[in-house]
Write an enzyme that holds these catalytic residues in place. Structure first.
Site, mmCIF file in Angstrom:
data_model
loop_
_atom_site.group_PDB
_atom_site.id
_atom_site.type_symbol
_atom_site.label_atom_id
_atom_site.label_comp_id
_atom_site.label_asym_id
_atom_site.label_seq_id
_atom_site.Cartn_x
_atom_site.Cartn_y
_atom_site.Cartn_z
ATOM 1 N N ASP A 183 -11.268 -11.325 -1.043
ATOM 2 C CA ASP A 183 -12.074 -11.766 -0.141
ATOM 3 C C ASP A 183 -13.877 -10.632 -0.763
ATOM 4 O OD1 ASP A 183 -10.908 -10.242 2.825
ATOM 5 O OD2 ASP A 183 -11.328 -9.031 0.842
ATOM 6 N N ASN A 199 2.772 -4.342 -3.526
ATOM 7 C CA ASN A 199 0.720 -4.758 -3.441
ATOM 8 C C ASN A 199 0.154 -3.657 -3.083
ATOM 9 O OD1 ASN A 199 -0.805 -6.833 -2.801
ATOM 10 N ND2 ASN A 199 -1.057 -6.447 -1.034
ATOM 11 N N HIS A 253 -10.231 -6.518 -1.982
ATOM 12 C CA HIS A 253 -10.746 -6.777 -1.213
ATOM 13 C C HIS A 253 -12.327 -6.280 -1.623
ATOM 14 C CE1 HIS A 253 -8.968 -7.772 2.297
ATOM 15 N NE2 HIS A 253 -7.439 -6.622 1.582
ATOM 16 N N GLU A 273 1.005 -1.013 0.074
ATOM 17 C CA GLU A 273 -0.221 0.113 -0.371
ATOM 18 C C GLU A 273 1.165 1.517 -0.137
ATOM 19 O OE1 GLU A 273 -3.399 -0.517 3.279
ATOM 20 O OE2 GLU A 273 -2.926 -2.655 2.498
ATOM 21 N N GLU A 313 -5.098 -10.835 -1.765
ATOM 22 C CA GLU A 313 -5.768 -10.541 -0.546
ATOM 23 C C GLU A 313 -7.901 -10.542 -0.599
ATOM 24 O OE1 GLU A 313 -5.063 -7.975 1.847
ATOM 25 O OE2 GLU A 313 -2.636 -7.983 1.269
HETATM 26 O O1 G3I Z 1 -1.570 -10.044 18.026
HETATM 27 C C1 G3I Z 1 -2.272 -8.853 19.067
HETATM 28 C C2 G3I Z 1 -2.999 -9.623 20.199
HETATM 29 O O2 G3I Z 1 -1.571 -9.949 20.636
HETATM 30 C C3 G3I Z 1 -3.698 -8.117 20.823
HETATM 31 O O3 G3I Z 1 -4.462 -8.451 21.514
HETATM 32 C C4 G3I Z 1 -4.644 -7.699 20.117
HETATM 33 C C5 G3I Z 1 -5.613 -6.360 20.332
HETATM 34 O O4 G3I Z 1 -4.728 -5.337 19.872
HETATM 35 O O5 G3I Z 1 -4.361 -7.261 18.757
HETATM 36 C C6 G3I Z 1 -3.553 -8.571 17.497
HETATM 37 O O6 G3I Z 1 -3.181 -7.871 16.967
HETATM 38 C C7 G3I Z 1 -4.017 -7.149 15.526
HETATM 39 C C8 G3I Z 1 -3.550 -8.028 14.022
HETATM 40 O O7 G3I Z 1 -4.199 -7.543 13.683
HETATM 41 C C9 G3I Z 1 -3.724 -9.906 15.158
HETATM 42 O O8 G3I Z 1 -4.962 -10.303 14.762
HETATM 43 C C10 G3I Z 1 -3.433 -6.143 15.439
HETATM 44 O O9 G3I Z 1 -4.361 -5.409 16.678
HETATM 45 C C11 G3I Z 1 -4.659 -5.665 14.307
HETATM 46 O O10 G3I Z 1 -4.123 -4.416 14.093
HETATM 47 C C12 G3I Z 1 -4.477 -7.185 12.779
HETATM 48 O O11 G3I Z 1 -4.919 -6.327 11.864
HETATM 49 C C13 G3I Z 1 -5.074 -6.906 10.352
HETATM 50 C C14 G3I Z 1 -4.509 -5.667 9.528
HETATM 51 O O12 G3I Z 1 -4.013 -6.014 8.693
HETATM 52 C C15 G3I Z 1 -3.735 -4.605 10.364
HETATM 53 O O13 G3I Z 1 -2.710 -5.005 10.092
HETATM 54 C C16 G3I Z 1 -5.866 -7.342 9.994
HETATM 55 O O14 G3I Z 1 -5.769 -9.248 11.065
HETATM 56 C C17 G3I Z 1 -5.031 -8.369 8.749
HETATM 57 O O15 G3I Z 1 -6.305 -9.018 8.057
HETATM 58 C C18 G3I Z 1 -5.649 -7.072 7.973
HETATM 59 O O16 G3I Z 1 -4.963 -7.849 6.562
HETATM 60 C C19 G3I Z 1 -3.823 -6.329 5.832
HETATM 61 C C20 G3I Z 1 -2.944 -6.760 4.797
HETATM 62 O O17 G3I Z 1 -2.064 -6.932 5.746
HETATM 63 C C21 G3I Z 1 -2.795 -5.911 3.960
HETATM 64 N N1 G3I Z 1 -4.370 -5.413 3.051
HETATM 65 C C22 G3I Z 1 -5.234 -4.796 3.915
HETATM 66 C C23 G3I Z 1 -5.385 -6.099 4.722
HETATM 67 C C24 G3I Z 1 -7.109 -5.833 5.662
HETATM 68 O O18 G3I Z 1 -5.933 -4.925 6.521
#
Ligand code: G3I
Length: 530
Positions: free
Chosen positions: A443, A372, A408, A325, A441
């Site tokens: 969905d 990406n 997405h 991004e 990605e």
């Molecule tokens: O692992 C921690 C956990 O220890 C903690 O308790 C919890 C609450 O704060 O957070 C957890 O981390 C989260 C992580 O996902 C794992 O679940 C982060 O807060 C959360 O921000 C993170 O979200 C991810 C997001 O990217 C941001 O990185 C999503 O799962 C993931 O599906 C999403 O994927 C992105 C791609 O990387 C890039 N393209 C867009 C796509 C969707 O946003």
């Protein structure tokens, strides 16, 4: 529709000692293929008869009897298979019959011309649909010449249409090629419902990869997840395990556990790995990086991070999303140069993308290097800005091998569900630069979609088929990765706190219409060449 609980119980056996064996599952698939092949032939014959006698009552009875025979035969196959995968790896019999019925009706709705012509065409199609579907039997038998036999069957099918062209009463209207494609499209959908071959197997025949983003701890705690990945996915992407904030939280601290688990999982099942993502200025960036004070400090962090992470998996990760991004978020305000206003852009300038690519190439010369992005599936200013960035990188000789279209879909109005043809044209636009493209990605959110769930799932199934077909139609489109595999784990639920159903598998690991739409698109690529 099988109940979710029943599916769950059925599937629990899938990962434990299956009662039958792979041969019994393949035999089941062959029986289902034969049943739906006859079903397509008989269903088209019924349409030809209706075009002749216009007896709606008798027609309805014939249609119902055809569906009934298919459902009965499939149930017998499942009973005799002695392996629950006979049921779980194919569509539900009634669902397959309903989809076949709808597909035949849609095909005829698309026909124009005198009744005599349409009837002649439908009568010509009837045996050809059975033949085209039945080619999947040889693949299920594992015959080494199966692909050649399928190609020969399709050539004969095209020849039989051409030899009888124009069909009686037909002047103008569709061409022989269009007539052939129509019956092959019908056959692909029916075979997609009936075969027991996994998505990864069918995709591999096309030389493409079908994959999913995974969280290793979710797979480790859900045996059904592991079985579905092994059967259907030829590629894994680390959803979060390889993000900077997760894997390298401090300059001198690495947390490779989850990333190692994704790579180990993939290597256990012979799957490709997509590394995601080395540099992402917007999310999950450690404080020490986001707070870098100088270009030199940031450049040092970036060089250390990319070298440390990429070299660890050199030769084991097929592709890296080196930069994720680089454009502003689709809902963010525009920036002067159209690039996301992040710490890399501020301290290193727009050249950070090229720098990151060069660092990754040095760390693992074998990995294919991608940039990406989301929201580039449709033409417009956003796609143009990304296209300009890619052109500039290529002109500068940056080691860019491909671009990822996140896909997405359904999220951002108004271009929520761009047509397959629009997506294909977008993929082709970038492929024409001489690089690879992937849907990285995928969905399809149903949040904003009206209707009851079965209606929305049916739409989603047709749409997944159209989107995957767009990739299949572009040779440089090397793969399709869904962002998760089952609705229960979708990021959309956790990230937005909503209930959504964007993925190919449901909450009880049932294969949804989206799954069968993907398989139909892949089989159409094999039967009709795209
Ligand atoms: O692992 C921690 C956990 O220890 C903690 O308790 C919890 C609450 O704060 O957070 C957890 O981390 C989260 C992580 O996902 C794992 O679940 C982060 O807060 C959360 O921000 C993170 O979200 C991810 C997001 O990217 C941001 O990185 C999503 O799962 C993931 O599906 C999403 O994927 C992105 C791609 O990387 C890039 N393209 C867009 C796509 C969707 O946003």
């Amino acid at each position: 529709m099988r109940s979710a609980i029943a599916i769950g119980l059925l599937l629990l056996g899938a990962v434990g000692p299956a009662l039958g064996d792979d041969a019994s599952v393949a035999r089941c698939g062959r029986r289902k293929i034969s049943a739906i092949a006859r079903g397509c032939r008989d269903r088209l014959r019924a349409e030809a008869r209706f075009l002749h006698d216009a007896d709606a009552v008798a027609h309805a009875q014939r249609v119902e009897a055809i569906a009934g025979r298919l459902v009965t035969t499939w149930a017998q196959a499942e009973t005799e298979a002695g392996d629950i995968r006979c049921a779980t790896d194919t569509a539900d019999g009634a669902a397959a019959a309903a989809r076949l019925d709808a597909a035949v009706s849609a095909t005829l709705t698309g026909l124009s011309g005198p009744t005599e012509c349409r009837r002649a065409l439908v009568r010509l199609w009837a045996p050809l649909c059975r033949v085209a579907i039945a080619t999947e039997r040889a693949l299920l038998r594992g015959r080494s010449d199966a692909a050649a036999a399928r190609a020969a069957a399709v050539t004969r099918l095209r020849g039989r249409i051409a030899a009888r062209w124009p069909a009686p009463g037909c002047t103008g209207g569709i061409t022989p090629d269009e007539a052939a494609l129509a019956v092959l499209r019908l056959a692909s959908g029916a075979a997609g419902d009936a075969t027991t071959r996994g998505l990864r197997t069918v995709a591999a025949e096309l030389g493409r990869a079908v994959g999913a983003a995974v969280e290793p701890d979710e797979v480790a705690s859900d045996a059904t997840y592991a079985a579905a990945l092994a059967h259907d996915m030829g590629s894994l992407t680390a959803e979060n395990a390889m993000k900077w904030g997760v894997v390298h939280p401090q300059p001198d601290q690495w947390a490779f556990g989850p990333a190692d688990a994704v790579v180990a999982l993939a290597e256990t099942s012979g799957q490709r790995v997509r590394g995601h993502t080395l540099v992402w200025g917007a999310m999950q960036l450690p404080g020490y990086v986001d707070g870098a004070a100088t270009a030199a400090e940031l450049r040092n962090y970036m060089a250390d991070h990319i070298a440390g992470l990429v070299s660890r998996y050199a030769g084991r990760i097929a592709q890296w999303d080196v930069v994720n991004e680089p454009l502003p978020g689709t809902l963010d305000p525009p920036t002067p140069d159209g690039l996301d206003d992040n710490v890399f852009r501020r301290l290193l300038g727009h050249g950070y993308v090229e720098e990151a690519l060069r660092l990754a190439r040095t760390a693992d010369p074998a990995a294919r290097l991608y940039v990406n992005e989301n929201g580039i599936e449709v033409p417009g200013p956003r796609q143009d800005r990304f296209y300009q960035l890619v052109q500039d990188l290529l002109a500068a000789g940056a080691p860019l091998d491909g671009v990822g279209f996140q896909a997405h879909l359904g999220l951002i109005p108004p271009a929520q569900y761009p047509d397959g043809a629009v997506i294909e044209a977008s993929l082709r636009r970038f492929a024409d630069l001489g690089i690879e493209v992937e849907l990285t990605e995928l969905d399809v959110t149903l949040l904003f979609r009206p209707g009851d769930l079965p209606t929305r799932f049916a739409f989603q199934g047709d749409y997944y088929r159209a989107v995957v077909a767009a990739c299949v139609a572009v040779p440089a489109c090397r793969g399709v990765t869904t962002w998760g595999l089952s609705d229960q784990y979708t990021w959309l639920r956790s990230f937005f706190g909503v209930t959504d159903w964007p993925l190919p598998f449901g909450d009880a690991w049932e294969r949804k219409p989206a799954y069968f739409g993907m398989r139909a698109a892949l089989l159409q690529g094999l039967l009709a060449g795209g």
